[in-house]
Design an enzyme around this catalytic site. Structure first.
Site: not given
Length: 436
Positions: A210, A371, A264, A145, A251, A385, A268, A244, A212, A248, A138, A154
């Site tokens: 996600e 994504t 993850k 994204h 994660q 998001e 999938t 995918d 993809e 969260r 992946d 951050r």
């Protein structure tokens, strides 16, 4: 009236079909208990509302030469053998299929007479994974994204310095790849609640999707021998849609320092049809110009032709159908509309980078793009998001709200290629209902 550029098919449901007109002809693996096949998996080609049975076509001696070799490779319960043959055999089979299924086919009368043998109603068939996937990787090439997610963790430095030099990726779990329609069971794992000092174990509370695109590898490379950026396109067999699924909360606790793991690897989902590189040729595009000040890719990742023609213009869509909406007879709600032009790296760059260290890629390996969100509201490919990490709920027409997925929610991904002067083609769907 047919034209040379836009031929039509004697399979009338293919004409103006939203996904599978004559111009598409994607490959897949199916079974149809009603035909006496039982649960035997067979290779087929989508044409309108039907599946063209390649084994039945071989039994009727419809192919010769390279096309027959490719049809034999594609007729079984997996497409790995077709992928391994490379583009010339795949193109030969596509050319023969265009002749056979076109409305002016010299064999039209015979083919129509074989209709119940050659053409199986898609609605009566069960689809399977198109190939046996040895390895699944992946990527993270959707820059919007990556930026949006980076801002959550951050705010002052959302993209790490390596992002614009390296096509970032991690190795996923091939064993939990599943075909569209497979229920998705909510995973268990460790999470660290806000303000807590120690984790707890239990079901994921922040389940996400996600948006993809999947990339199917064709011919691979020998161990230790890299695939050059100039040759990479010849190693790509086709494309699919890919969801995918992501836990969260798992994660956030596990991803440092090595990245995603249990968050993850539980599921999938992919769409069952492999849309070939040849079908997508009319929808190729120049790779979008990098923002001023961004570095030029290193030499092994840069090819002028790839920059001019290596991107794809594919419209991507996410829809959500809750259990309550389904009970009320409501249509799925669109959550996002994006495009593959939001990829910061091309597919060829992904292949070149993956193999540059000598990693052996094999027919049937699968890549996820990561994504593919767009820069605007309404173009975001994940709930993480859309809700800014769960801060803002999404309102649905049923009166329900969502920050993350709940039991009974069905996520539907679609994709379509449109261009003036060309016949539109689609990818079908990839669906998954959350269980638990």
């Amino acid at each position: 009236m047919s034209t040379f550029k836009h031929p039509r098919s004697w399979v009338t449901s293919a004409n103006d079909h939203p996904d599978f007109p004559l111009q598409n002809l994607p490959f897949g693996v199916f079974s149809h208990p009603g035909t006496g096949m039982g649960k035997d998996k067979r290779g087929g080609v989508a044409i309108g509302d039907f599946i063209f049975d390649l084994q039945a076509a071989l039994d009727a001696s419809l192919f010769n030469g390279a096309a027959r070799l490719a049809a034999e490779a594609a007729s079984g319960g997996q497409l790995n053998d077709l992928f391994a043959l490379g583009p010339s055999s795949r193109k030969a089979l596509r050319t023969e299929l265009l002749h056979l299924l076109g409305e002016n086919s010299p064999q039209r009368e015979r083919l129509q007479g074989l209709g119940k043998t050659l053409l199986q109603p898609m609605s009566e068939c069960q689809m399977h994974l198109p190939a046996q996937v040895g390895d699944y990787t992946d990527f993270y090439v959707g820059i919007h994204h990556a930026t949006n997610v980076g801002k959550l963790f951050r705010p002052d430095n959302p993209l790490l310095p390596n992002y614009k030099y390296v096509p970032i990726a991690y190795h996923g779990r091939a064993s939990t790849l599943c075909v569209s329609g497979t229920p998705v069971k909510r995973p268990n794992g460790q999470t660290l609640a806000p303000g807590a000092e120690v984790p707890t174990f239990g079901p994921c509370k922040r389940l996400d999707y996600e948006l993809e695109v999947g990339v199917w590898m064709g011919q691979g490379n020998a161990t230790g021998e890299a695939i050059s950026i100039a040759d990479a396109a010849e190693h790509i067999a086709g494309f699919c849609l890919l969801n995918d699924w992501s836990a969260r909360d798992l994660q956030a606790w596990e991803y440092q320092p090595l990245g995603p793991f249990l968050s993850k690897s539980f599921a999938t989902s992919i769409s069952p049809w492999v849309v070939t590189a040849e079908a997508l040729a009319p929808f190729r595009s120049a790779q979008p110009q990098r923002p001023e000040g961004d570095p030029k890719p290193l030499d092994y990742l840069f090819d002028e032709q790839d920059q001019q023609q290596g991107a794809l213009d594919i419209e991507l869509e996410v829809l959500l159908l809750t259990a309550q909406m389904k009970e009320q007879g409501m249509a799925p709600q669109r959550l996002a509309l994006s495009n593959t032009l939001n990829m910061y790296w091309t597919v060829a760059q992904m292949v070149a980078h993956h193999s540059v260290n000598g990693c052996k890629l094999q027919p049937g390996d699968l890549f996820g793009t990561g994504t593919l969100s767009g820069p605007q509201t309404g173009q975001l490919g994940s709930l993480l998001e859309m809700t800014e990490g769960g801060k803002h709920a999404v309102e649905l027409p049923s009166g329900e709200t969502r920050t993350f997925l709940e039991a009974g929610d069905e996520v539907i991904l679609k994709a379509r290629c449109r261009r003036e002067g060309e016949v539109s083609i689609g990818f079908g769907e990839v669906r998954g209902v959350v269980v638990g």
